[in-house]
Design a protein around this motif. Structure first.
Motif, PDB file in Angstrom:
ATOM      1  N   ALA A   1      80.403  30.231  32.448  1.00  0.00           N
ATOM      2  CA  ALA A   1      81.376  30.587  31.237  1.00  0.00           C
ATOM      3  C   ALA A   1      81.969  29.339  30.622  1.00  0.00           C
ATOM      4  O   ALA A   1      81.829  28.977  29.506  1.00  0.00           O
ATOM      5  CB  ALA A   1      82.250  31.322  31.541  1.00  0.00           C
ATOM      6  N   ARG A   2      82.123  28.390  31.374  1.00  0.00           N
ATOM      7  CA  ARG A   2      82.753  26.965  31.293  1.00  0.00           C
ATOM      8  C   ARG A   2      81.538  26.074  30.437  1.00  0.00           C
ATOM      9  O   ARG A   2      81.934  25.242  29.934  1.00  0.00           O
ATOM     10  CB  ARG A   2      83.291  26.330  32.341  1.00  0.00           C
ATOM     11  N   ARG A   3      80.305  26.124  31.011  1.00  0.00           N
ATOM     12  CA  ARG A   3      79.083  25.347  30.427  1.00  0.00           C
ATOM     13  C   ARG A   3      78.113  26.345  29.887  1.00  0.00           C
ATOM     14  O   ARG A   3      77.058  26.580  30.449  1.00  0.00           O
ATOM     15  CB  ARG A   3      78.596  24.534  31.722  1.00  0.00           C
ATOM     16  N   PRO A   4      78.415  26.795  28.489  1.00  0.00           N
ATOM     17  CA  PRO A   4      77.276  27.419  28.012  1.00  0.00           C
ATOM     18  C   PRO A   4      76.006  26.674  28.154  1.00  0.00           C
ATOM     19  O   PRO A   4      75.877  25.462  27.778  1.00  0.00           O
ATOM     20  CB  PRO A   4      77.823  27.627  26.556  1.00  0.00           C
ATOM     21  N   GLU A   5      74.816  27.433  28.213  1.00  0.00           N
ATOM     22  CA  GLU A   5      73.539  26.678  28.157  1.00  0.00           C
ATOM     23  C   GLU A   5      73.441  25.676  29.223  1.00  0.00           C
ATOM     24  O   GLU A   5      72.475  24.736  28.876  1.00  0.00           O
ATOM     25  CB  GLU A   5      73.158  26.110  26.807  1.00  0.00           C
ATOM     26  N   ALA A   6      73.935  25.544  30.292  1.00  0.00           N
ATOM     27  CA  ALA A   6      73.980  24.686  31.155  1.00  0.00           C
ATOM     28  C   ALA A   6      72.398  24.877  32.029  1.00  0.00           C
ATOM     29  O   ALA A   6      72.040  25.958  32.101  1.00  0.00           O
ATOM     30  CB  ALA A   6      75.040  24.728  32.294  1.00  0.00           C
ATOM     31  N   ARG A   7      72.165  23.664  32.654  1.00  0.00           N
ATOM     32  CA  ARG A   7      70.820  23.720  33.531  1.00  0.00           C
ATOM     33  C   ARG A   7      71.460  24.342  34.876  1.00  0.00           C
ATOM     34  O   ARG A   7      72.384  24.024  35.220  1.00  0.00           O
ATOM     35  CB  ARG A   7      70.207  22.346  33.592  1.00  0.00           C
TER      36      ARG A   7
ATOM     37  N   GLU B   1      71.012  39.909  38.377  1.00  0.00           N
ATOM     38  CA  GLU B   1      70.589  41.384  38.492  1.00  0.00           C
ATOM     39  C   GLU B   1      71.710  42.209  38.096  1.00  0.00           C
ATOM     40  O   GLU B   1      71.234  43.507  37.692  1.00  0.00           O
ATOM     41  CB  GLU B   1      70.565  41.802  40.196  1.00  0.00           C
ATOM     42  N   ALA B   2      72.910  42.048  38.050  1.00  0.00           N
ATOM     43  CA  ALA B   2      74.000  42.795  37.586  1.00  0.00           C
ATOM     44  C   ALA B   2      74.132  42.767  36.008  1.00  0.00           C
ATOM     45  O   ALA B   2      74.862  43.445  35.419  1.00  0.00           O
ATOM     46  CB  ALA B   2      75.350  42.153  38.314  1.00  0.00           C
ATOM     47  N   GLY B   3      73.364  41.701  35.586  1.00  0.00           N
ATOM     48  CA  GLY B   3      73.142  41.726  33.887  1.00  0.00           C
ATOM     49  C   GLY B   3      74.500  41.003  33.434  1.00  0.00           C
ATOM     50  O   GLY B   3      74.693  40.827  32.217  1.00  0.00           O
ATOM     51  N   LEU B   4      75.299  40.087  34.228  1.00  0.00           N
ATOM     52  CA  LEU B   4      76.319  39.251  33.612  1.00  0.00           C
ATOM     53  C   LEU B   4      75.726  37.803  33.344  1.00  0.00           C
ATOM     54  O   LEU B   4      76.447  37.245  32.394  1.00  0.00           O
ATOM     55  CB  LEU B   4      77.157  38.996  35.051  1.00  0.00           C
ATOM     56  N   ILE B   5      74.651  37.174  33.747  1.00  0.00           N
ATOM     57  CA  ILE B   5      74.102  36.043  33.124  1.00  0.00           C
ATOM     58  C   ILE B   5      72.584  36.272  32.943  1.00  0.00           C
ATOM     59  O   ILE B   5      72.068  37.242  33.282  1.00  0.00           O
ATOM     60  CB  ILE B   5      74.505  35.050  34.172  1.00  0.00           C
ATOM     61  N   GLU B   6      71.868  35.273  32.119  1.00  0.00           N
ATOM     62  CA  GLU B   6      70.542  35.395  32.144  1.00  0.00           C
ATOM     63  C   GLU B   6      70.304  33.804  32.271  1.00  0.00           C
ATOM     64  O   GLU B   6      70.827  32.804  31.838  1.00  0.00           O
ATOM     65  CB  GLU B   6      70.220  35.991  30.767  1.00  0.00           C
ATOM     66  N   ARG B   7      68.950  33.669  32.520  1.00  0.00           N
ATOM     67  CA  ARG B   7      68.140  32.621  32.718  1.00  0.00           C
ATOM     68  C   ARG B   7      67.138  32.524  31.746  1.00  0.00           C
ATOM     69  O   ARG B   7      66.300  33.454  31.628  1.00  0.00           O
ATOM     70  CB  ARG B   7      67.944  32.232  34.175  1.00  0.00           C
ATOM     71  N   GLU B   8      66.734  30.900  31.382  1.00  0.00           N
ATOM     72  CA  GLU B   8      65.818  31.020  30.388  1.00  0.00           C
ATOM     73  C   GLU B   8      65.154  29.545  30.831  1.00  0.00           C
ATOM     74  O   GLU B   8      65.701  28.718  31.000  1.00  0.00           O
ATOM     75  CB  GLU B   8      66.351  30.889  28.914  1.00  0.00           C
TER      76      GLU B   8
ATOM     77  N   ARG C   1      65.595  25.222  33.800  1.00  0.00           N
ATOM     78  CA  ARG C   1      66.246  26.419  33.726  1.00  0.00           C
ATOM     79  C   ARG C   1      67.576  26.643  33.313  1.00  0.00           C
ATOM     80  O   ARG C   1      68.276  25.844  33.776  1.00  0.00           O
ATOM     81  CB  ARG C   1      65.968  27.328  35.067  1.00  0.00           C
ATOM     82  N   ARG C   2      67.855  27.323  31.950  1.00  0.00           N
ATOM     83  CA  ARG C   2      69.332  27.206  31.427  1.00  0.00           C
ATOM     84  C   ARG C   2      69.801  28.646  31.956  1.00  0.00           C
ATOM     85  O   ARG C   2      69.217  29.745  31.904  1.00  0.00           O
ATOM     86  CB  ARG C   2      69.289  26.970  30.199  1.00  0.00           C
ATOM     87  N   VAL C   3      71.147  28.577  32.027  1.00  0.00           N
ATOM     88  CA  VAL C   3      71.681  29.715  32.532  1.00  0.00           C
ATOM     89  C   VAL C   3      73.112  29.975  31.429  1.00  0.00           C
ATOM     90  O   VAL C   3      73.567  29.159  30.894  1.00  0.00           O
ATOM     91  CB  VAL C   3      72.419  29.816  33.776  1.00  0.00           C
ATOM     92  N   ARG C   4      73.099  31.461  31.026  1.00  0.00           N
ATOM     93  CA  ARG C   4      74.221  31.558  30.181  1.00  0.00           C
ATOM     94  C   ARG C   4      74.577  32.744  30.423  1.00  0.00           C
ATOM     95  O   ARG C   4      73.941  33.929  30.987  1.00  0.00           O
ATOM     96  CB  ARG C   4      73.933  31.330  28.623  1.00  0.00           C
ATOM     97  N   LEU C   5      76.074  33.331  29.992  1.00  0.00           N
ATOM     98  CA  LEU C   5      76.568  34.365  30.144  1.00  0.00           C
ATOM     99  C   LEU C   5      75.822  35.708  29.077  1.00  0.00           C
ATOM    100  O   LEU C   5      75.214  35.093  27.999  1.00  0.00           O
ATOM    101  CB  LEU C   5      78.133  34.623  29.544  1.00  0.00           C
ATOM    102  N   THR C   6      75.598  36.771  29.577  1.00  0.00           N
ATOM    103  CA  THR C   6      75.106  37.585  28.689  1.00  0.00           C
ATOM    104  C   THR C   6      75.999  38.140  27.724  1.00  0.00           C
ATOM    105  O   THR C   6      77.236  37.977  27.981  1.00  0.00           O
ATOM    106  CB  THR C   6      74.296  39.201  29.277  1.00  0.00           C
ATOM    107  N   ASP C   7      75.910  39.256  26.832  1.00  0.00           N
ATOM    108  CA  ASP C   7      76.770  39.674  26.055  1.00  0.00           C
ATOM    109  C   ASP C   7      77.068  41.206  26.527  1.00  0.00           C
ATOM    110  O   ASP C   7      77.605  42.076  25.436  1.00  0.00           O
ATOM    111  CB  ASP C   7      76.238  39.971  24.397  1.00  0.00           C
ATOM    112  N   TRP C   8      76.733  41.545  27.866  1.00  0.00           N
ATOM    113  CA  TRP C   8      77.185  42.933  28.419  1.00  0.00           C
ATOM    114  C   TRP C   8      78.652  43.228  28.235  1.00  0.00           C
ATOM    115  O   TRP C   8      79.437  42.192  28.626  1.00  0.00           O
ATOM    116  CB  TRP C   8      76.650  42.882  29.688  1.00  0.00           C
TER     117      TRP C   8
END
Length: 94
Positions: free
Chosen positions: A27-33, A57-64, A70-77
């Motif tokens: 959450a602190r680092r949006p779009e962090a590697r 798996e819980a749907g709290l983050i997503e990786r791209e 690979r970048r990681v960010r919070l989902t909008d769940w």
């Protein structure tokens, strides 16, 4: 995944203090590697990756994948909405 299953997965994911800290770092680092997230902790990369997998798996983050990274960010769940719906069900309001 049903709403109940997702909520159970979220409760499980958030039940671990280290995993909550990983989520806070995301959450602190949006779009962090992913490597940046791993470097923020004194545990092994494998341990952080395991936590990221459970959070995903819980749907709290997503990786791209972005190139080789690979970048990681919070989902909008909507966690609050899910909790409120669950509480209404427990009270028999639904």
């Amino acid at each position: 995944m049903s709403d109940e299953q997702q909520l159970a997965a979220v409760f499980f994911a958030l039940s671990d203090g280290q995993r909550r800290r990983v989520l806070q770092e995301v959450a602190r680092r949006p779009e962090a590697r992913v490597t940046e997230i791993c470097e923020a902790f004194s545990v092994s990369r494998f341990a952080v990756m395991r936590h990221l997998n459970i959070l995903e798996e819980a749907g709290l983050i997503e990786r791209e994948a972005v190139g080789r990274e690979r970048r990681v960010r919070l989902t909008d769940w909507k966690f609050e909405d899910a909790i409120q719906n669950w509480m209404r069900q427990q009270r028999g309001e639904c």
